[in-house]
Design a protein around this motif. Structure first.
Motif, short mmCIF file in Angstrom:
data_model
loop_
_atom_site.label_atom_id
_atom_site.label_comp_id
_atom_site.label_asym_id
_atom_site.label_seq_id
_atom_site.Cartn_x
_atom_site.Cartn_y
_atom_site.Cartn_z
N CYS A 35 -29.08 -25.47 -40.82
CA CYS A 35 -28.17 -24.43 -40.87
C CYS A 35 -28.71 -23.27 -41.55
O CYS A 35 -28.99 -23.61 -42.83
CB CYS A 35 -26.79 -25.04 -41.54
N ILE A 36 -28.71 -22.04 -40.97
CA ILE A 36 -29.26 -20.92 -41.49
C ILE A 36 -28.26 -19.79 -41.86
O ILE A 36 -27.73 -19.41 -40.73
CB ILE A 36 -30.47 -20.39 -40.74
N VAL A 37 -28.47 -19.15 -43.10
CA VAL A 37 -27.48 -18.08 -43.23
C VAL A 37 -28.20 -16.95 -44.05
O VAL A 37 -29.27 -17.37 -44.63
CB VAL A 37 -26.24 -18.43 -43.89
N TRP A 45 -33.34 -15.23 -45.37
CA TRP A 45 -32.62 -16.19 -44.78
C TRP A 45 -32.65 -17.67 -45.83
O TRP A 45 -33.77 -17.86 -46.14
CB TRP A 45 -33.19 -16.67 -43.45
N GLN A 94 -19.66 -20.64 -41.80
CA GLN A 94 -20.23 -19.14 -41.57
C GLN A 94 -18.96 -18.60 -40.80
O GLN A 94 -18.03 -18.94 -40.32
CB GLN A 94 -21.14 -19.46 -40.44
N ASN A 100 -24.57 -16.81 -38.36
CA ASN A 100 -25.60 -16.98 -39.47
C ASN A 100 -25.31 -16.08 -40.80
O ASN A 100 -26.09 -15.97 -41.52
CB ASN A 100 -26.98 -16.55 -39.10
N GLN A 230 -22.21 -25.46 -32.94
CA GLN A 230 -22.38 -24.18 -33.34
C GLN A 230 -21.78 -23.17 -32.24
O GLN A 230 -22.27 -23.06 -31.27
CB GLN A 230 -23.95 -23.84 -33.44
N HIS A 311 -29.71 -25.57 -33.71
CA HIS A 311 -28.90 -24.29 -34.42
C HIS A 311 -29.81 -23.33 -34.08
O HIS A 311 -30.99 -22.94 -34.40
CB HIS A 311 -29.14 -24.85 -35.89
N LEU A 313 -30.59 -19.25 -34.89
CA LEU A 313 -30.75 -17.88 -35.98
C LEU A 313 -30.79 -16.94 -34.78
O LEU A 313 -31.69 -16.74 -34.17
CB LEU A 313 -31.95 -18.30 -36.60
#
Length: 342
Positions: A35-37, A45, A94, A100, A230, A311, A313
């Protein structure tokens, strides 16, 4: 609201191994379920992921080329104020309309985790004022296992969460495992996708039930069970979703380590035209790729058997870097492929 929207990509370039797995003496080791934010505090990131052992980890993007991350920091455990609680498969809630981007709700970020109880898994929420943590767990489960005969009586697992500021509400998508055979002709023991919702000031989520059972069509890429989901705003359809699923139905006779999620797991897409996307999701007829279609270079690089949690990005130019773990159950590493420009 000027919301960016996206089409489902159809062309991909493999970028290979991103993060190798940790390996115990037994050979077990998992690196996946990312999980990338974007983290405003460090202007890069941040990835949280299923790193086992110990079950969770985080990594920071150190360098990018043409906007695409190409170097990540060493994976370290996520800091919790009570590290004695065993958790895995972390996911940061999110903003639904901004892929993201971590949602800050009442001044806090929310992290979801799958916890271990006696003979069960259940979903819990942790909160922090910084994405770096430390994170503090709520006292009560966010999404407990279901009651007798329900589709999620055994476990609730692999949760994702998306905040809708216009409603001040979060939608959670999760895997629900049955303890008893369900009334399905194809996969009575397979997990189904469940959905729950939570107002920002509510202490726990409210389940809305099963919204996506295994497809009742033999050989369909999602006729066996599901993985994580997602969502993101779509162009042709109001919402699109990236997920993983399998054509293989679990059976009670299977006693292997992969009995609840037999191979293969495959990545694919779904879409929904509801404004509030808690129902009426539809899968594309084919996955992104079948295991037998993996190119030789992917097999040489360690991919195969399963393509687990996917997931995306979403990059500023609209391309998607899709991260996914591949390998036999419990022997998974993190890979990435990049979509063509849209």
């Amino acid at each position: 609201m000027n919301t960016p929207t996206f089409e489902i990509p159809t062309a991909w370039t493999r970028r290979g191994l991103v993060i190798p797995r940790p390996v115990e003496k037994s050979g077990y080791g998992v690196m996946g379920d990312p999980c990338i934010v974007w983290d405003d505090e460090i202007s890069t990131w941040r990835m949280v992921l299923f790193c086992d052992p110990p079950g969770h980890g985080q990594s920071i993007c150190l360098h990018s080329i043409d906007g695409v991350p190409d170097q990540w920091s060493r994976v370290e455990p996520i800091p919790f104020t009570d590290p004695s609680l065993k958790t895995h498969k972390p996911y940061i809630v999110q903003e639904a309309h901004r892929p993201n981007h971590a949602a800050k709700i009442n001044g806090e970020y929310w992290l979801l985790g799958v916890m271990y109880g006696p003979g069960q898994k259940f979903i819990q929420r942790a909160r922090a004022t910084s994405l770096a943590g430390p994170w503090t767990w709520d006292a009560e489960p966010l999404i407990p296992k279901g009651g007798p005969g329900e589709f999620d009586e055994k476990h609730t697992d692999a949760v994702t969460g998306f905040y809708f500021p216009e409603r001040d509400e979060v939608i959670y998508y999760y895997m629900g495992y049955p303890a008893k055979a369900q009334a399905r002709a194809i996969s009575p023991w397979g997990n189904a996708q469940g959905v729950a919702v939570q107002k920002a000031d509510a202490p726990t989520a409210t389940k809305l039930g099963e919204y996506l059972p295994p497809i009742p069509q033999a050989g369909h890429w999602a006729s066996g069970y599901y993985g994580g989901v997602q969502i993101m705003p779509g162009k042709t359809h109001r919402w699109i979703a990236l997920l993983n699923a399998s054509p293989t139905a679990p059976t009670p006779e299977d006693k292997s380590i992969a009995r609840e999620e037999p191979a293969p797991s495959l990545g694919g897409w779904a879409y929904c035209d509801e404004e509030w996307p808690v129902k009426n999701w539809h899968l594309l007829p084919q996955p992104m790729e079948w295991i037998e279609d993996l190119p030789p270079e992917a097999l040489t690089n360690g991919e195969g058997t399963n393509l687990w949690r996917h997931h995306a990005l979403v990059l500023p130019d609209g391309r998607m870097a899709v991260y996914y773990n591949s390998g036999y159950y419990g022997e998974e590493q993190l890979y990435m492929k990049l979509s063509a420009g849209l």
